[in-house]
Write a protein that holds these residues in place. Structure first.
Motif, PDB file in Angstrom:
ATOM      1  N   ASN A 172       0.798  -1.224   0.000  1.00  0.00           N
ATOM      2  CA  ASN A 172       0.000   0.000   0.000  1.00  0.00           C
ATOM      3  C   ASN A 172       0.831   1.274   0.000  1.00  0.00           C
ATOM      4  O   ASN A 172       0.278   2.369   0.011  1.00  0.00           O
ATOM      5  N   VAL A 173       2.144   1.172  -0.044  1.00  0.00           N
ATOM      6  CA  VAL A 173       3.024   2.334  -0.050  1.00  0.00           C
ATOM      7  C   VAL A 173       3.006   2.968  -1.436  1.00  0.00           C
ATOM      8  O   VAL A 173       3.029   2.268  -2.455  1.00  0.00           O
ATOM      9  N   GLY A 174       2.987   4.300  -1.476  1.00  0.00           N
ATOM     10  CA  GLY A 174       3.000   5.020  -2.753  1.00  0.00           C
ATOM     11  C   GLY A 174       4.372   5.010  -3.406  1.00  0.00           C
ATOM     12  O   GLY A 174       5.266   4.255  -3.015  1.00  0.00           O
ATOM     13  N   ASN A 175       4.547   5.868  -4.383  1.00  0.00           N
ATOM     14  CA  ASN A 175       5.795   5.958  -5.128  1.00  0.00           C
ATOM     15  C   ASN A 175       6.933   6.410  -4.214  1.00  0.00           C
ATOM     16  O   ASN A 175       6.845   7.441  -3.567  1.00  0.00           O
ATOM     17  N   MET A 176       8.033   5.653  -4.190  1.00  0.00           N
ATOM     18  CA  MET A 176       9.171   5.952  -3.324  1.00  0.00           C
ATOM     19  C   MET A 176      10.378   6.446  -4.120  1.00  0.00           C
ATOM     20  O   MET A 176      11.484   6.482  -3.608  1.00  0.00           O
ATOM     21  N   ARG A 177      10.173   6.852  -5.353  1.00  0.00           N
ATOM     22  CA  ARG A 177      11.293   7.306  -6.190  1.00  0.00           C
ATOM     23  C   ARG A 177      12.019   8.488  -5.562  1.00  0.00           C
ATOM     24  O   ARG A 177      13.241   8.516  -5.547  1.00  0.00           O
ATOM     25  N   THR A 178      11.282   9.463  -5.036  1.00  0.00           N
ATOM     26  CA  THR A 178      11.947  10.620  -4.420  1.00  0.00           C
ATOM     27  C   THR A 178      12.670  10.221  -3.140  1.00  0.00           C
ATOM     28  O   THR A 178      13.728  10.772  -2.834  1.00  0.00           O
ATOM     29  N   VAL A 179      12.132   9.267  -2.408  1.00  0.00           N
ATOM     30  CA  VAL A 179      12.800   8.793  -1.195  1.00  0.00           C
ATOM     31  C   VAL A 179      14.117   8.104  -1.556  1.00  0.00           C
ATOM     32  O   VAL A 179      15.148   8.339  -0.921  1.00  0.00           O
ATOM     33  N   LEU A 180      14.091   7.255  -2.569  1.00  0.00           N
ATOM     34  CA  LEU A 180      15.322   6.592  -3.009  1.00  0.00           C
ATOM     35  C   LEU A 180      16.345   7.606  -3.518  1.00  0.00           C
ATOM     36  O   LEU A 180      17.544   7.472  -3.264  1.00  0.00           O
ATOM     37  N   HIS A 181      15.871   8.635  -4.216  1.00  0.00           N
ATOM     38  CA  HIS A 181      16.774   9.690  -4.677  1.00  0.00           C
ATOM     39  C   HIS A 181      17.396  10.419  -3.487  1.00  0.00           C
ATOM     40  O   HIS A 181      18.591  10.721  -3.482  1.00  0.00           O
ATOM     41  N   GLN A 182      16.596  10.698  -2.464  1.00  0.00           N
ATOM     42  CA  GLN A 182      17.122  11.366  -1.268  1.00  0.00           C
ATOM     43  C   GLN A 182      18.139  10.495  -0.538  1.00  0.00           C
ATOM     44  O   GLN A 182      19.149  11.004  -0.050  1.00  0.00           O
ATOM     45  N   ILE A 183      17.896   9.200  -0.463  1.00  0.00           N
ATOM     46  CA  ILE A 183      18.860   8.297   0.172  1.00  0.00           C
ATOM     47  C   ILE A 183      20.180   8.359  -0.582  1.00  0.00           C
ATOM     48  O   ILE A 183      21.250   8.442   0.020  1.00  0.00           O
ATOM     49  N   TRP A 184      20.100   8.326  -1.895  1.00  0.00           N
ATOM     50  CA  TRP A 184      21.321   8.377  -2.695  1.00  0.00           C
ATOM     51  C   TRP A 184      22.028   9.725  -2.533  1.00  0.00           C
ATOM     52  O   TRP A 184      23.221   9.768  -2.229  1.00  0.00           O
ATOM     53  N   ALA A 185      21.297  10.821  -2.728  1.00  0.00           N
ATOM     54  CA  ALA A 185      21.919  12.152  -2.750  1.00  0.00           C
ATOM     55  C   ALA A 185      22.382  12.613  -1.376  1.00  0.00           C
ATOM     56  O   ALA A 185      23.466  13.181  -1.249  1.00  0.00           O
TER      57      ALA A 185
END
Length: 166
Positions: free
Chosen positions: A109-122
């Motif tokens: 049920n979790v939404g799109n995590m693309r920005t979260v993954l980008h934040q983890i990387w950056a």
């Protein structure tokens, strides 16, 4: 909402970082097929766990490799694979310009995590691993990311993102 596990693969297809998060009442992340191999007590538990973890990372990388290829063949060179969902989990994918692949398994049920993954990387990986003078430029030969600052930052970041809302 919960996160099950997190993986980082380098451009050489090696898993350089993996982290399992505390299990909740939700379904566990996907597993390889049961059965096969030695089932008696001849193999130490630590070796069985290491083999199981290695098999799981291979399955996850093979899955994202296949889905990325399929998305490009069906949709063209500009299409990207971002995530997929089953009844048990959702896999989120982010690839950096240097071909570092970040993969997160969460509840469905979790939404799109693309920005979260980008934040983890950056904010975490680049700051604590890439910019560290002690970290190797390439993580070859099974040497993964072993950075306490990255580990601690990832823990705090995940707690903040997946904190139950009151």
């Amino acid at each position: 909402m919960s996160v099950f596990s997190f993986y980082i693969f380098d451009r050489h297809t090696e898993c350089i970082y993996s982290k399992r998060f505390a299990a909740s009442n939700n379904a566990p992340p996907p597993r390889g097929a049961a059965g096969g191999g030695i089932q008696n007590g001849d193999v130490p538990a630590s070796l069985r766990k290491a083999s199981k973890d290695l098999d799981e990372t291979k399955l996850i990388f093979g899955t994202i490799f296949s889905l990325r290829r399929m998305a490009r063949q069906l949709g063209g060179a500009d299409d990207q694979f971002l995530s997929y969902r089953t009844g048990e989990y959702k896999l989120h994918y982010f690839e950096t310009p240097t071909q570092l692949k970040l993969v997160m398994l969460t509840s469905p049920n979790v939404g799109n995590m693309r920005t979260v993954l980008h934040q983890i990387w950056a904010t975490l990986f680049v700051e604590y691993v890439v910019k560290s003078p002690l970290a190797p430029a390439e993580h070859t030969g099974g040497k993964g990311v072993a950075n306490e600052l990255f580990e601690g930052g990832l823990e705090r970041f995940m707690e903040a993102v997946f904190r139950p809302q009151q």
